[in-house]
Design an enzyme around this catalytic site. Structure first.
Site, PDB file in Angstrom:
ATOM      1  N   ASP A  17     -38.780  44.031 -12.639  1.00 24.09           N
ATOM      2  CA  ASP A  17     -38.944  44.119 -11.066  1.00 24.09           C
ATOM      3  C   ASP A  17     -39.703  42.970 -10.725  1.00 24.09           C
ATOM      4  OD1 ASP A  17     -38.755  45.342  -8.723  1.00 24.09           O
ATOM      5  OD2 ASP A  17     -40.343  46.808  -8.958  1.00 24.09           O
ATOM      6  N   HIS A  34     -33.258  36.554  -7.900  1.00 27.20           N
ATOM      7  CA  HIS A  34     -32.702  37.131  -9.147  1.00 27.20           C
ATOM      8  C   HIS A  34     -32.064  35.912  -9.861  1.00 27.20           C
ATOM      9  CE1 HIS A  34     -32.920  40.779  -6.858  1.00 27.20           C
ATOM     10  NE2 HIS A  34     -32.319  40.613  -5.851  1.00 27.20           N
ATOM     11  N   LEU A 128     -29.288  42.695 -32.859  1.00 30.81           N
ATOM     12  CA  LEU A 128     -29.698  43.283 -31.916  1.00 30.81           C
ATOM     13  C   LEU A 128     -28.972  43.748 -30.882  1.00 30.81           C
ATOM     14  CD1 LEU A 128     -32.510  43.362 -29.772  1.00 30.81           C
ATOM     15  CD2 LEU A 128     -31.498  41.261 -28.721  1.00 30.81           C
ATOM     16  N   SER A 196     -38.721  54.914 -11.189  1.00 28.71           N
ATOM     17  CA  SER A 196     -37.781  54.658 -10.485  1.00 28.71           C
ATOM     18  C   SER A 196     -36.346  54.967 -11.158  1.00 28.71           C
ATOM     19  CB  SER A 196     -37.536  53.061 -10.237  1.00 28.71           C
ATOM     20  OG  SER A 196     -38.778  52.668  -9.235  1.00 28.71           O
TER      21      SER A 196
HETATM   22  C1  IPE Z   1     -36.064  49.476 -10.120  1.00 29.74           C
HETATM   23  O1  IPE Z   1     -36.540  48.353  -9.340  1.00 29.74           O
HETATM   24  C2  IPE Z   1     -34.549  48.954 -10.805  1.00 29.74           C
HETATM   25  C3  IPE Z   1     -34.478  47.856 -11.304  1.00 29.74           C
HETATM   26  C4  IPE Z   1     -35.378  47.091 -11.601  1.00 29.74           C
HETATM   27  C5  IPE Z   1     -32.928  47.496 -11.718  1.00 29.74           C
HETATM   28  P1  IPE Z   1     -36.557  48.720  -7.759  1.00 29.74           P
HETATM   29  O2  IPE Z   1     -37.134  47.614  -7.220  1.00 29.74           O
HETATM   30  O3  IPE Z   1     -35.118  49.039  -7.268  1.00 29.74           O
HETATM   31  O4  IPE Z   1     -37.437  50.138  -7.890  1.00 29.74           O
HETATM   32  P2  IPE Z   1     -38.267  50.744  -6.603  1.00 29.74           P
HETATM   33  O5  IPE Z   1     -37.406  50.675  -5.250  1.00 29.74           O
HETATM   34  O6  IPE Z   1     -39.511  49.646  -6.240  1.00 29.74           O
HETATM   35  O7  IPE Z   1     -38.759  52.103  -7.003  1.00 29.74           O
HETATM   36  C1  IPE Z   2     -35.725  43.684  -9.637  1.00 23.88           C
HETATM   37  O1  IPE Z   2     -36.174  42.914  -8.567  1.00 23.88           O
HETATM   38  C2  IPE Z   2     -34.188  43.300  -9.550  1.00 23.88           C
HETATM   39  C3  IPE Z   2     -33.569  44.531  -8.885  1.00 23.88           C
HETATM   40  C4  IPE Z   2     -34.076  45.800  -8.609  1.00 23.88           C
HETATM   41  C5  IPE Z   2     -32.126  44.452  -8.945  1.00 23.88           C
HETATM   42  P1  IPE Z   2     -36.309  43.282  -6.984  1.00 23.88           P
HETATM   43  O2  IPE Z   2     -34.987  42.799  -6.313  1.00 23.88           O
HETATM   44  O3  IPE Z   2     -36.619  44.867  -6.936  1.00 23.88           O
HETATM   45  O4  IPE Z   2     -37.567  42.567  -6.229  1.00 23.88           O
HETATM   46  P2  IPE Z   2     -38.664  43.239  -5.626  1.00 23.88           P
HETATM   47  O5  IPE Z   2     -39.265  44.343  -6.275  1.00 23.88           O
HETATM   48  O6  IPE Z   2     -38.270  43.433  -4.180  1.00 23.88           O
HETATM   49  O7  IPE Z   2     -39.936  42.172  -5.684  1.00 23.88           O
HETATM   50 MG    MG Z   3     -38.201  46.251  -6.742  1.00 28.02          MG
END
Ligand code: IPE
Ligand code: IPE
Ligand code: MG
Length: 241
Positions: A17, A34, A128, A196
């Protein structure tokens, strides 16, 4: 520090995240974050292998993430499938088995083909297991298992057979993660203190580790800090030690 870690978890799962915030801090588009996150994935996979972790699960895209703007969703899908395609030969060389778990229904055909081919090619690798959770959520997983059990019951009833038995082990076998041990350690980056909707059934006794580090900045030393923390945990599973 690394040599002091004696208790290496068999299964580490990571909620990757913070990509969007990482990009935002630099005044860039979310997709830039990303893209940078892909490099962290490569580092994590390599380091998991180096440390003898047997299963590495990565939460790449949640069921709820489909609700993000089309541009971000499309960008993420092409980044993830592109990375799988690009790494395929490396997986083969390095003994990595790829397994992708999640709701396939909304996934485009071309991405499903890349997933299926890579899973088939790497099926016999056993150093792995790299488990990529794509279009995944814990509740989706549990519901799917309940539906499969319902189908098995209907099938048995139709044949006049006794209903199949159901216990924790057999239910686990109906989840997308069947055959994979429950995660020993879940790492979440970016300072958010929640699951999440990740592996809700499987995480019943998982050790949790949270770090403020944003996913694109996550490197071996950060992975090591999580492993060191795990090494100091006393797991009791509800019993007395
Ligand atoms: C959780 O992150 C999902 C992934 C890392 C793929 P999110 O960014 O979607 O989660 P919330 O919305 O902060 O809970
Ligand atoms: C995690 O990073 C990747 C996915 C959830 C796909 P985010 O896109 O949630 O990045 P933040 O949390 O908004 O910084
Ligand atoms: Mg996020």
């Amino acid at each position: 520090m690394t040599s002091e870690i004696i208790n290496i978890p068999a299964h580490v799962a990571i909620i990757m995240d913070g990509n969007g915030r990482w990009a935002g801090k630099q005044g860039r588009e979310r997709l830039f974050g990303h893209e940078a996150g892909i490099e962290s994935i490569k580092v994590a996979v390599e380091y998991a292998k180096e440390r003898g972790i047997r299963y590495l699960s990565l939460f790449a895209f949640s069921e709820e993430n489909w609700g993000r703007p089309d541009e971000e969703v499309e960008g993420l899908m092409s980044l993830i499938s592109g990375a799988i395609l690009e790494e395929r030969s490396l997986f083969l060389e390095a003994g990595v088995r790829l397994r992708v778990i999640g709701n396939r229904e909304p996934l485009p055909e071309n991405i499903l083909a890349i997933i299926d081919e890579t899973e088939a090619d790497t099926l016999n690798n056993s150093l792995l297991d790299l488990i990529v959770m794509l279009s995944y959520s814990g509740r989706w997983d549990i519901l799917g298992a309940a539906r499969r059990y319902g189908e098995m019951c209907a099938d048995a009833a139709g044949k006049g057979l006794p209903l199949p038995s159901l216990d924790e082990d057999s239910f686990s076998g109906l989840l997308g993660t069947h055959g994979i041990p429950d995660p020993d350690l879940i790492i979440r980056t970016s300072g958010e203190l929640r699951l999440s909707n990740y592996m809700l059934w499987q995480a019943a006794y998982t050790e949790l580790y949270f770090t403020e580090v944003l996913w694109p900045d996550f490197r071996k030393t950060d992975f090591d800090m999580a492993l060191a923390s795990f090494n100091n945990r006393q797991r009791r599973f509800g019993k007395l030690k």
